[in-house]
Design an enzyme around this catalytic site. Structure first.
Site, short mmCIF file in Angstrom:
data_model
loop_
_atom_site.label_atom_id
_atom_site.label_comp_id
_atom_site.label_asym_id
_atom_site.label_seq_id
_atom_site.Cartn_x
_atom_site.Cartn_y
_atom_site.Cartn_z
CD GLU A 71 -2.79 1.29 2.45
OE1 GLU A 71 -2.79 0.36 3.26
OE2 GLU A 71 -3.54 2.26 2.55
CE LYS A 123 -6.00 -0.26 1.78
NZ LYS A 123 -6.66 -0.85 2.93
P1 13P Z 1 -9.31 4.14 4.03
O1 13P Z 1 -10.17 3.39 3.04
O2 13P Z 1 -10.09 4.81 5.12
O3 13P Z 1 -8.31 5.04 3.34
O4 13P Z 1 -8.47 3.05 4.83
C1 13P Z 1 -7.89 2.04 4.14
C2 13P Z 1 -6.64 1.64 4.79
O5 13P Z 1 -6.49 0.50 5.17
C3 13P Z 1 -5.58 2.64 4.97
O6 13P Z 1 -4.38 1.99 5.30
#
Ligand code: 13P
Length: 344
Positions: free
Chosen positions: A177, A221
């Site tokens: 991510e 992600k």
């Molecule tokens: P959000 O969808 O609120 O951005 O959170 C996703 C997430 O796991 C952030 O690390």
């Protein structure tokens, strides 16, 4: 590393329009969410809230995985059943947040650095024994006048790649991510978000390759390509979908089994509409689904407000967001769905 197991898990998570509930808020972050609904941040309240979502009727049709926090993966329901076990029994795969959050990056004003690599292998062994089959690590990139810097992006990419390699060695699917934050007043036309997202993803995939991470055994992600949150001219849903896809086609290899977006502070309906518009644009090299935190939980939190009498209403609110996002992942979401009563 067993690449077949990793690939099977990653593929299962994004199959048939299902997606991930990110319920891995740290104790500090959930405190902010609870404060907004007047709920005290106690272990029992955190457990009750997460249990409410994990036991919501029919959500397993739309939710394939849940990212848990260290406390949550060890918690038991009010009836004494381990929370990960509740998920597994419903065909939902437990995952675990393994980063330890972000700190200011030394000597790089305005940039963040993610901690959590020390002892990660040992922690993964323990999490696997508790039921986790995938993990999450979030790197944060800020757009600013002279941000991000080369060194900031390099550090984020290297951290993600080291984490991903350790996960794969422990047969846990790493969710990679790299979040380019929505903060700022940049327009979509100025291409700042596009440029930064493209260069960050290039660096990330380069580092993953150097660290010998098998792309077939990860999930990406990312953020969407979007105007800055404080920009007065917000882009249309179609524009966000088109720019995000243009960016990803350049840099995300087709070997990646799936892309699961973060919502990043978008409204519930915008996060769903953007995902729906992307999937309406046809077949892509990777399934596009969701790993939303706020955009799946805002509605149930506000329906719940910490009261046992509101649990059923909160579960319905959660089911509705999950159903709409799953429809979006299949390219079947319409605005009319927002007005329908949910029966799943
Ligand atoms: P959000 O969808 O609120 O951005 O959170 C996703 C997430 O796991 C952030 O690390």
């Amino acid at each position: 590393m067993n690449i077949d197991v990793l690939n099977k898990t990653a593929t299962e998570i994004v199959a048939n329009g299902r997606g991930i509930l990110a319920a891995d808020e740290s104790t500090g972050t959930i405190e902010k969410r609870f404060k907004a609904i007047g709920v005290e941040n106690t272990e029992a309240n955190r457990r009750d809230y997460r249990e409410l979502m994990f036991t919501a009727p029919k959500v397993e049709k739309f939710i394939s995985g849940v990212i848990l926090y260290d406390e949550t993966i060890r918690q038991k329901s009010a009836k004494g059943v381990a929370l990960p076990e509740i998920l597994v029994k419903r065909g939902i795969i437990p995952g675990i947040k393994v980063d330890k959050g972000v700190v200011d990056m030394p000597l790089c004003p305005g940039e963040k650095f993610t901690e959590g690599l020390d002892g990660l292998g040992k922690r993964l062994d323990e999490y696997r024994a508790l039921g986790a089959r995938f993990a999450k690590w979030r790197a944060v990139i800020t757009i600013g006048r002279s941000l991000p810097t080369h060194v900031g992006v390099h550090a984020a990419a290297e951290g993600l790649a080291c984490y991903a390699a350790i996960c794969q060695e422990h047969d846990v699917v790493p969710i990679v991510e790299p979040e380019v934050l929505m903060d700022g007043d940049h327009t979509i036309e100025g291409e700042r978000c596009f440029e930064v997202t493209e260069s960050v993803l290039r660096r990330v995939f380069d580092s993953l390759h150097q660290h010998r991470v098998a792309l077939e055994g990860i999930l990406l992600k990312p953020n969407m390509v979007i105007a800055g949150q404080s920009c007065r001219k917000q882009a249309s849903v179609e524009e966000v979908a088109a720019q995000t896809l243009r960016c990803f086609r350049r840099v995300v290899p087709a070997a990646v089994p799936g892309i699961v977006f973060l919502s990043g502070g978008q409204s519930d309906e915008a996060a769903t509409a953007h995902l729906g518009a992307m999937n309406r644009l046809g077949k892509h090299p990777w399934p596009l689904s969701y790993s939303y935190g706020r955009a799946l939980q805002h509605a149930p939190q506000h329906a719940w407000k910490g009261k046992a009498a509101n649990v059923a209403a909160a579960q319905k609110a959660f089911l509705k967001r999950a159903k709409c996002n799953s429809a979006a992942a299949l390219g079947k979401y319409t605005e009319a769905m927002e007005k329908e009563l949910v029966t799943a």
